[in-house]
Design an enzyme around this catalytic site. Structure first.
Site, PDB file in Angstrom:
ATOM      1  N   ASP A 199       6.383  25.487  12.450  1.00  0.00           N
ATOM      2  CA  ASP A 199       6.734  24.650  11.309  1.00  0.00           C
ATOM      3  C   ASP A 199       6.735  25.516  10.056  1.00  0.00           C
ATOM      4  O   ASP A 199       5.847  26.359   9.883  1.00  0.00           O
ATOM      5  CB  ASP A 199       5.728  23.518  11.115  1.00  0.00           C
ATOM      6  N   ASN A 200       7.720  25.289   9.185  1.00  0.00           N
ATOM      7  CA  ASN A 200       7.836  26.044   7.937  1.00  0.00           C
ATOM      8  C   ASN A 200       8.005  25.065   6.776  1.00  0.00           C
ATOM      9  O   ASN A 200       8.477  23.944   6.966  1.00  0.00           O
ATOM     10  CB  ASN A 200       9.050  26.973   7.973  1.00  0.00           C
ATOM     11  N   ARG A 252      19.644  28.266  -0.520  1.00  0.00           N
ATOM     12  CA  ARG A 252      19.085  29.126   0.522  1.00  0.00           C
ATOM     13  C   ARG A 252      20.002  29.069   1.735  1.00  0.00           C
ATOM     14  O   ARG A 252      20.370  28.010   2.189  1.00  0.00           O
ATOM     15  CB  ARG A 252      17.684  28.664   0.908  1.00  0.00           C
ATOM     16  N   HIS A 260      21.653  30.856   6.993  1.00  0.00           N
ATOM     17  CA  HIS A 260      20.881  31.738   7.860  1.00  0.00           C
ATOM     18  C   HIS A 260      20.938  31.307   9.318  1.00  0.00           C
ATOM     19  O   HIS A 260      21.147  30.137   9.630  1.00  0.00           O
ATOM     20  CB  HIS A 260      19.405  31.753   7.440  1.00  0.00           C
ATOM     21  N   LYS A 310      19.114  38.944  -0.745  1.00  0.00           N
ATOM     22  CA  LYS A 310      19.593  38.936   0.648  1.00  0.00           C
ATOM     23  C   LYS A 310      20.801  38.024   0.807  1.00  0.00           C
ATOM     24  O   LYS A 310      21.791  38.387   1.444  1.00  0.00           O
ATOM     25  CB  LYS A 310      18.454  38.501   1.576  1.00  0.00           C
ATOM     26  N   ASP A 311      20.737  36.836   0.201  1.00  0.00           N
ATOM     27  CA  ASP A 311      21.834  35.876   0.361  1.00  0.00           C
ATOM     28  C   ASP A 311      23.097  36.300  -0.378  1.00  0.00           C
ATOM     29  O   ASP A 311      24.196  35.930   0.023  1.00  0.00           O
ATOM     30  CB  ASP A 311      21.386  34.476  -0.068  1.00  0.00           C
ATOM     31  N   LYS A 322      16.686  23.814  14.720  1.00  0.00           N
ATOM     32  CA  LYS A 322      15.816  23.377  13.627  1.00  0.00           C
ATOM     33  C   LYS A 322      15.911  21.866  13.445  1.00  0.00           C
ATOM     34  O   LYS A 322      16.980  21.282  13.572  1.00  0.00           O
ATOM     35  CB  LYS A 322      16.219  24.043  12.310  1.00  0.00           C
ATOM     36  N   ARG A 325       0.811  -1.219   0.000  1.00  0.00           N
ATOM     37  CA  ARG A 325       0.000   0.000   0.000  1.00  0.00           C
ATOM     38  C   ARG A 325       0.845   1.271   0.000  1.00  0.00           C
ATOM     39  O   ARG A 325       0.348   2.349  -0.282  1.00  0.00           O
ATOM     40  CB  ARG A 325      -0.916   0.034   1.224  1.00  0.00           C
ATOM     41  N   TYR A 381      10.704  22.370   7.952  1.00  0.00           N
ATOM     42  CA  TYR A 381      11.496  22.443   9.171  1.00  0.00           C
ATOM     43  C   TYR A 381      10.681  22.919  10.354  1.00  0.00           C
ATOM     44  O   TYR A 381       9.787  23.736  10.229  1.00  0.00           O
ATOM     45  CB  TYR A 381      12.762  23.262   8.999  1.00  0.00           C
TER      46      TYR A 381
END
Length: 184
Positions: free
Chosen positions: A47-48, A58, A61, A168-169, A71, A23, A131
Site C-alpha cells: 500500500d502506498n 504524477r 508510470h 523524472k516526469d 493498482k 455520526r 493505492y
C-alpha cells in the site's frame, strides 16, 4: 460495491456502498473475496500514499515485467483526475485512456491492471492519494510515458503548461517514441 465497466476491458471504476448517519459514514473499502469475484483475482502486497498540492501531475508510470503492477487507487482527501493509458502492444485500445475523477466525496476507486501507464492530476488545494499494488516496487523496473503528450488527448482539467511535474516526469518519452514492454 458497484463495479462500473469502462471503454477498456479490465479497467473498472468501483463505487462502494456508503452508510451515512448523524455520526458520519462507514464503507468497506476492500474485501478480497468480493474483489476477486467482481473485478479480478488479485493478491495486493503493498500500500502506498502520497500527498500533493493543486496542479501536481504524477505519471504516467508503470513497472516493467517481471515487476509489473496492477493498482487499486483512491483519493481519501481532496480531488484528483486519475488516468490509465493502455500501453499493451497489439491491444485494440493501445494508446487509449480512461479518466475518472476520484474524491473524498464520491469515494470511488479505480482499478488499473498490468500493462497500463497510470497518472493523476490534483484538482483540489491538496489531495491524499492511496493505492494498493499487487507487486513490490522495483526502482530498476521504473518506466513511463509523458503525462503531457498531446497525442493522448487527455483533458487533465488543469493547464499542463503550469502543472507541477517531477524532473523524472519531464523526461519521459512521448507515446510515439515509446517501446512498450507489454504485449496484449
Amino acid at each position: 460495491m458497484n463495479v462500473i465497466k469502462t471503454a477498456i476491458e479490465g479497467v473498472v471504476i468501483i463505487e462502494p456502498r456508503v452508510f451515512k448517519d448523524s455520526r458520519g459514514y462507514f464503507f468497506e473499502s476492500y474485501n478480497k473475496s468480493v474483489f476477486d469475484r467482481e473485478v479480478a483475482p488479485i493478491e495486493f502486497v503493498q500500500d502506498n500514499e502520497s500527498c500533493s498540492s493543486y496542479g501536481v501531475m504524477r505519471g504516467l508510470h508503470y513497472q516493467r515485467p517481471p515487476h509489473a503492477q496492477s493498482k487499486l487507487v483512491r483519493c481519501v482527501r481532496g480531488r484528483v483526475l486519475d488516468v490509465a493509458v493502455d500501453i499493451r502492444k497489439g491491444s485494440p485500445t493501445y494508446g487509449q485512456h480512461v479518466a475518472v475523477e476520484l474524491s473524498e466525496e464520491n469515494k470511488r476507486q479505480f482499478f488499473i491492471p498490468r500493462g497500463f501507464a497510470h497518472g493523476f492530476a490534483v484538482l483540489s488545494d491538496t489531495a491524499v492519494f492511496q493505492y494498493k499494488c499487487d507487486n513490490f516496487y522495483a526502482p530498476e523496473a521504473d518506466g513511463g510515458i509523458s503525462i503531457v503528450d498531446p497525442s493522448l488527448g487527455i483533458d487533465w482539467h488543469i493547464d499542463p503548461t503550469h502543472a507541477l511535474l517531477s524532473e523524472k516526469d519531464t523526461l519521459q518519452p512521448l507515446l510515439k517514441d515509446f517501446e512498450s514492454p507489454f504485449t496484449f
